[in-house]
Write an enzyme that holds these catalytic residues in place. Structure first.
Site, PDB file in Angstrom:
ATOM      1  N   TYR A 182     -17.487 -11.955  35.602  1.00 19.68           N
ATOM      2  CA  TYR A 182     -18.627 -12.853  35.872  1.00 19.68           C
ATOM      3  C   TYR A 182     -19.616 -12.852  34.698  1.00 19.68           C
ATOM      4  CZ  TYR A 182     -22.377 -14.853  38.889  1.00 19.68           C
ATOM      5  OH  TYR A 182     -23.371 -15.628  39.452  1.00 19.68           O
ATOM      6  N   LYS A 186     -20.552 -16.106  32.614  1.00 22.17           N
ATOM      7  CA  LYS A 186     -21.930 -16.611  32.675  1.00 22.17           C
ATOM      8  C   LYS A 186     -22.598 -16.573  31.292  1.00 22.17           C
ATOM      9  CE  LYS A 186     -22.555 -17.858  37.056  1.00 22.17           C
ATOM     10  NZ  LYS A 186     -22.595 -19.295  37.407  1.00 22.17           N
TER      11      LYS A 186
HETATM   12  N1  LIG Z   1     -27.385 -16.070  44.467  1.00 20.43           N
HETATM   13  C1  LIG Z   1     -27.652 -15.492  43.313  1.00 20.43           C
HETATM   14  O1  LIG Z   1     -28.331 -14.461  43.235  1.00 20.43           O
HETATM   15  C2  LIG Z   1     -27.125 -16.091  42.032  1.00 20.43           C
HETATM   16  C3  LIG Z   1     -27.523 -15.504  40.826  1.00 20.43           C
HETATM   17  C4  LIG Z   1     -27.068 -16.037  39.633  1.00 20.43           C
HETATM   18  C5  LIG Z   1     -26.236 -17.140  39.646  1.00 20.43           C
HETATM   19  N2  LIG Z   1     -25.833 -17.684  40.833  1.00 20.43           N
HETATM   20  C6  LIG Z   1     -24.936 -18.836  40.774  1.00 20.43           C
HETATM   21  O2  LIG Z   1     -25.483 -19.883  41.541  1.00 20.43           O
HETATM   22  C7  LIG Z   1     -24.419 -20.735  42.003  1.00 20.43           C
HETATM   23  C8  LIG Z   1     -24.566 -20.978  43.497  1.00 20.43           C
HETATM   24  O3  LIG Z   1     -24.425 -19.748  44.186  1.00 20.43           O
HETATM   25  P1  LIG Z   1     -25.080 -19.430  45.609  1.00 20.43           P
HETATM   26  O4  LIG Z   1     -25.757 -18.136  45.476  1.00 20.43           O
HETATM   27  O5  LIG Z   1     -25.826 -20.610  46.116  1.00 20.43           O
HETATM   28  O6  LIG Z   1     -23.753 -19.168  46.464  1.00 20.43           O
HETATM   29  P2  LIG Z   1     -23.208 -19.813  47.850  1.00 20.43           P
HETATM   30  O7  LIG Z   1     -21.968 -19.093  48.163  1.00 20.43           O
HETATM   31  O8  LIG Z   1     -24.288 -19.857  48.847  1.00 20.43           O
HETATM   32  O9  LIG Z   1     -22.886 -21.323  47.413  1.00 20.43           O
HETATM   33  C9  LIG Z   1     -21.817 -21.617  46.524  1.00 20.43           C
HETATM   34  C10 LIG Z   1     -21.038 -22.787  47.072  1.00 20.43           C
HETATM   35  O10 LIG Z   1     -19.967 -23.077  46.150  1.00 20.43           O
HETATM   36  C11 LIG Z   1     -18.830 -23.454  46.896  1.00 20.43           C
HETATM   37  N3  LIG Z   1     -17.629 -23.217  46.117  1.00 20.43           N
HETATM   38  C12 LIG Z   1     -17.153 -22.036  45.665  1.00 20.43           C
HETATM   39  N4  LIG Z   1     -15.990 -22.225  45.032  1.00 20.43           N
HETATM   40  C13 LIG Z   1     -15.722 -23.554  45.085  1.00 20.43           C
HETATM   41  C14 LIG Z   1     -14.670 -24.354  44.622  1.00 20.43           C
HETATM   42  N5  LIG Z   1     -13.617 -23.809  43.991  1.00 20.43           N
HETATM   43  N6  LIG Z   1     -14.714 -25.683  44.838  1.00 20.43           N
HETATM   44  C15 LIG Z   1     -15.764 -26.237  45.505  1.00 20.43           C
HETATM   45  N7  LIG Z   1     -16.789 -25.515  45.988  1.00 20.43           N
HETATM   46  C16 LIG Z   1     -16.765 -24.192  45.772  1.00 20.43           C
HETATM   47  C17 LIG Z   1     -18.871 -22.551  48.143  1.00 20.43           C
HETATM   48  O11 LIG Z   1     -18.096 -23.086  49.205  1.00 20.43           O
HETATM   49  C18 LIG Z   1     -20.369 -22.519  48.427  1.00 20.43           C
HETATM   50  O12 LIG Z   1     -20.740 -23.531  49.353  1.00 20.43           O
HETATM   51  C19 LIG Z   1     -23.118 -20.030  41.585  1.00 20.43           C
HETATM   52  O13 LIG Z   1     -22.651 -20.605  40.384  1.00 20.43           O
HETATM   53  C20 LIG Z   1     -23.555 -18.601  41.363  1.00 20.43           C
HETATM   54  O14 LIG Z   1     -22.703 -17.926  40.480  1.00 20.43           O
HETATM   55  C21 LIG Z   1     -26.268 -17.183  42.031  1.00 20.43           C
END
Ligand SMILES: NC(=O)c1ccc[n+]([C@@H]2O[C@H](COP(=O)([O-])OP(=O)(O)OC[C@H]3O[C@@H](n4cnc5c(N)ncnc54)[C@H](O)[C@@H]3O)[C@@H](O)[C@H]2O)c1
Length: 296
Positions: A182, A186
């Site tokens: 990851y 990233k």
């Molecule tokens: N939550 C955190 O602390 C955090 C921190 C840094 C980065 N991020 C990034 O933010 C983004 C959103 O994450 P989140 O925390 O809202 O997670 P989340 O799991 O709540 O939402 C992510 C969504 O992506 C969808 N998804 C995953 N793989 C998929 C695919 N192959 N095709 C279509 N849809 C797909 C999932 O079904 C889900 O609805 C991600 O890229 C994550 O890496 C999150």
């Protein structure tokens, strides 16, 4: 067009009388495509951008949740639709882009948000786990952006506001224990975004990255086992264990708390709206100040 001509053009647009007569947080009529927007950060972003006037296309793997998100938006009077599908399917990105252009006639903003973690200690990380994370966080955004090239490079669309928002993480900026896959991906997305910002500025495309810290969503809550996905033949369970004590300790977060999806969506709006018209190729950290004092 020369730099001075470009400046004059923008000045005549923006600075004729009162540049702030119009609300520069509005994106009325803009079409925003958000991947992985059925829940979490993507869903909150869809909701905020719709309120600011955008027409929203939601993609997600989870069709039922994507439909719910769209129903909520349309019930509130916004224009939205969903295209369910797995972003990891190599042929899907151009289909998704075409579906949105067919429905709304254009795309102003692409938010490459779909993602997940698949952690393991470095010495135990499998090629398969490494690969699927590189695919979702690097190959998928690259394919999505490339799928927009005909539409966005069309001279008829030069004046249309266009932007890409990619999602990074503090893991990409600083590294993170258990996240060799990851953190690599990233970090990679930041270079990709800067390259898009360089190559496509001439087409009036801005490209920026948001690096989130700890945002409270299912991927950072303790795993319940209920939130599972099967992707590329592997079962991926969402959540960071409760015993990840260092990570859950908020003492190095100056604002003293994890972020909410509302906090997260605010940065997306800034990057999608005219307030950020001169912001491109940058990384905005939305972390509550975490890591400001150095690496833990
Ligand atoms: N939550 C955190 O602390 C955090 C921190 C840094 C980065 N991020 C990034 O933010 C983004 C959103 O994450 P989140 O925390 O809202 O997670 P989340 O799991 O709540 O939402 C992510 C969504 O992506 C969808 N998804 C995953 N793989 C998929 C695919 N192959 N095709 C279509 N849809 C797909 C999932 O079904 C889900 O609805 C991600 O890229 C994550 O890496 C999150």
């Amino acid at each position: 067009m020369s730099a001075s001509n470009r400046l004059q053009q923008v000045q005549s647009h923006l600075e004729a009388a009162d540049p702030f007569a119009q609300d520069r947080t509005r994106i009325d009529g803009h079409v925003v495509l958000i991947t992985g927007a059925a829940q979490g950060i993507g869903r909150a972003t869809a909701s905020l951008l719709a309120r600011q006037g955008a027409r929203i296309a939601i993609n997600d793997l989870d069709e039922a949740k994507a439909k719910l998100a769209v129903d909520e938006l349309t019930a509130a009077g916004h224009e939205a639709f969903h295209v369910a599908g797995d972003m990891l399917d190599e042929g899907f990105p151009p289909k998704l882009v075409n579906a949105v252009i067919q429905r709304f006639g254009k795309i102003n903003c692409l938010i490459n948000n779909a993602g997940f973690c698949f952690d393991s200690a470095l010495h135990k990380m499998s090629e398969e786990k490494f690969d699927v994370i590189m695919k979702i966080h690097n190959y998928v955004p690259y394919r999505m952006i490339k799928a927009l090239s005909t539409h966005w490079m069309d001279p008829a669309n030069l004046e249309m506001p266009k932007c890409v928002i990619n999602i990074a993480s503090t893991s990409g900026l600083h590294g993170a224990m258990g996240q060799i896959n990851y953190s690599t991906a990233k970090a990679g997305i930041i270079g990709m975004t800067k390259t898009v910002a360089s190559e496509w500025a001439r087409y009036n495309v801005r490209a920026n990255t948001v690096a989130y810290g700890w945002i409270d969503t299912r991927i950072t809550r303790p795993p319940t086992g209920a939130e599972k996905m099967v992707l590329a033949g592997q079962e991926i369970v969402s959540g960071i264990p409760l015993n990840a004590k260092k990570w859950r300790d908020t003492s190095d977060i100056p604002l003293g708390r994890p972020g909410t999806i509302t906090d997260a969506a605010g940065v997306m709006l800034f990057l999608a709206c005219p307030l950020s018209s001169y912001v491109t190729g940058t990384v905005i950290e939305c972390t509550g100040g975490r890591y400001m004092y150095g690496i833990r």
